[in-house]
Design an enzyme around this catalytic site. Sequence first.
Site, mmCIF file in Angstrom:
data_model
loop_
_atom_site.group_PDB
_atom_site.id
_atom_site.type_symbol
_atom_site.label_atom_id
_atom_site.label_comp_id
_atom_site.label_asym_id
_atom_site.label_seq_id
_atom_site.Cartn_x
_atom_site.Cartn_y
_atom_site.Cartn_z
ATOM 1 N N HIS A 5 -3.561 -9.419 -1.014
ATOM 2 C CA HIS A 5 -3.785 -8.036 -0.601
ATOM 3 C C HIS A 5 -4.637 -7.936 0.668
ATOM 4 C CE1 HIS A 5 -3.815 -3.766 -0.827
ATOM 5 N NE2 HIS A 5 -5.124 -3.720 -0.892
ATOM 6 N N HIS A 27 -11.699 -2.547 6.963
ATOM 7 C CA HIS A 27 -11.742 -3.714 6.070
ATOM 8 C C HIS A 27 -12.011 -4.997 6.860
ATOM 9 C CE1 HIS A 27 -10.396 -1.010 3.013
ATOM 10 N NE2 HIS A 27 -9.232 -0.822 3.575
ATOM 11 N N HIS A 72 -4.138 -0.117 6.570
ATOM 12 C CA HIS A 72 -2.977 0.776 6.604
ATOM 13 C C HIS A 72 -2.386 0.854 7.998
ATOM 14 C CE1 HIS A 72 -4.932 2.703 2.831
ATOM 15 N NE2 HIS A 72 -4.357 1.541 2.590
ATOM 16 N N ASP A 94 0.815 -1.214 0.000
ATOM 17 C CA ASP A 94 0.000 0.000 0.000
ATOM 18 C C ASP A 94 0.849 1.265 0.000
ATOM 19 O OD1 ASP A 94 -1.279 -2.340 1.495
ATOM 20 O OD2 ASP A 94 -3.034 -1.143 1.006
ATOM 21 N N ASN A 97 -6.913 -3.681 -4.358
ATOM 22 C CA ASN A 97 -8.163 -3.093 -4.832
ATOM 23 C C ASN A 97 -7.931 -1.801 -5.622
ATOM 24 O OD1 ASN A 97 -7.478 -2.366 -2.033
ATOM 25 N ND2 ASN A 97 -9.173 -0.908 -2.231
HETATM 26 FE FE LIG Z 1 -6.227 -1.879 -0.368
#
Ligand SMILES: [Fe+2]
Length: 468
Positions: A318, A328, A357, A167, A233
């Site tokens: 991912h 998420h 993150h 990321d 994504n």
């Molecule tokens: Fe992502």
Amino acid sequence: MGELGFSWCSVLAVFSLVLNAAVFCNGGITSTFVRKVEKTVDMPLDSDVFSVPPGYNAPQQVHITQGDHVGKGVIVSWVTVDEPGSNIVLYWSDNSKQKNKAKGTTVTYKFYNYTSGYIHHCTIKNLKFNTKYYYEVGIGHTIRTFWFTTPPEVGPDVPYTFGLIGDLGQSYDSNKTLTHYELNPTKGKTLLFMGDLSYADNYPNHDNVRWDTWGRFIERSAAYQPWIWTAGNHEIDFAPEIGETKPFKPYTHRYHVPYKASNSTAPFWYSIKRASAYIIVLSSYSAYGKYTPQYKWLEKELPKVNRSETPWLIVLMHSPWYNSYNYHYMEGETMRVMYEPWFVQYKVDVVFAGHVHAYERSERVSNVAYNIVNGICIPASDQSAPVYITIGDGGNLEGLATNMTEPQPKYSAFREASFGHAVFDIKNRTHAYYSWHRNQDGYAVEADSMWFFNRFWHPVDDSTSAQS
Ligand SMILES: [Fe+2]
Ligand SMILES: *[C@@H]1O[C@H](CO)[C@@H](O)[C@H](O)[C@H]1NC(C)=O
Ligand SMILES: *[C@@H]1O[C@H](CO)[C@@H](O)[C@H](O)[C@H]1NC(C)=O
Ligand SMILES: *[C@@H]1O[C@H](CO)[C@@H](O)[C@H](O)[C@H]1NC(C)=O
Ligand SMILES: *[C@@H]1O[C@H](CO)[C@@H](O)[C@H](O)[C@H]1NC(C)=O
Ligand SMILES: *[C@@H]1O[C@H](CO)[C@@H](O)[C@H](O)[C@H]1NC(C)=O
Ligand SMILES: *[C@@H]1O[C@H](CO)[C@@H](O)[C@H](O)[C@H]1NC(C)=O
């Protein structure tokens, strides 16, 4: 709570044995590190890291990745903007002045009102292992020279060091993460990238100029060592509102991977061998249910891994399966349900994911007993299970995920919301040293670390809490 909270937890566990009473015990360490609160913003278009190399039709956004299954091949990619120019890569080994030639292909694509430059991909094959090569691109106009070192021949006791970033994006923090990776005294030789590259899709109309700036930003590393790609994504770029209905269009045009070498039928899932590691890349954003191409490929792939040849079985994806942040949450759950029993059966050593993150490392746990009717649905300690590491903390413009579920689940060994990178340093078939480095510290400082014991050759409990 940090260390203090952690040792209290152990003390309580001892008491609970003595008293034979059920004492609720939280998970591992939630770091108490306090970082300066600052907004994560993208570097402006005129930043030094985005500068266009001088010269007519000069190659830019140069990057390399593994180009075959065993590490004797390299895919060299670059972009020219004035005219297509040459597809040729000239290359020669350190101890020879004889230049060899490989010929590539050129593609372009349009995205809404953006037209790409001329994107070149050239696969160099049959290189010698463990050899430094120089290479030139831009033949005929402005020539630029780079170099890389091929990995040692695949074998069980070959030491090798992988860097880990997820990321990344292109903020000031992204630049810090990359700088810290480059200056880490434990030099990563190949970077495993866990998806979400440029974050161009956060701009109006997914402004693909930000794919170009990202390519120029990472060139300082990716032109000299392979970056192993995973799709996130932010690579999907599905935007029917502006007529863009083909998923992964910019990503697949710009970042090639050697998927055919592992008999995969799509660039989103594939495998490579490198030194003593077998690396399987999976796609959280391609179908993975039963009967799908990815499922059928993985079903045939896992039994092929020969741990006498490549002891270390590493999986990249991912979206994390084990994630105790309030971001998420459970997005990886359906893929976990499909594939986790295989990961336990084939004793995967470690799974690296991004997406969230922040940073988190799990204990070795599995959650494979549940069958709808038995109600057994709690992650259980399992020495055949991988360690799950979330390292989506590269530093993109969306900022840090700071909100964690409380209490910390038992399976979560360490978590902290800071930007950083990690290094997985394979010593031999039994031992690998892993360390995570937050951007606020000096380059050598380890904010989290663990000795990995190989699940095939040395399946001894390696949990950091077991050792303390
Ligand atoms: Fe992502
Ligand atoms: C694309 O369209 C946007 C707005 O619709 C505009 O701001 C931008 O300048 C256009 N870019 C190009 C390359 O035409
Ligand atoms: C990015 O980092 C490099 C290396 O530390 C530095 O030279 C450069 O000035 C930085 N650029 C920005 C825009 O922060
Ligand atoms: C791919 O399939 C071919 C034909 O079945 C086989 O010979 C080859 O070993 C396979 N490659 C890999 C890496 O599994
Ligand atoms: C596994 O690898 C070892 C070491 O390279 C080799 O001797 C053995 O034949 C391989 N096993 C299989 C089933 O291919
Ligand atoms: C953290 O996430 C939880 C669950 O989504 C939410 O209820 C809570 O308000 C969030 N806390 C903060 C400080 O954002
Ligand atoms: C493997 O590496 C570990 C850590 O460096 C070391 O302690 C161990 O002795 C090594 N094993 C062998 C067989 O050399």
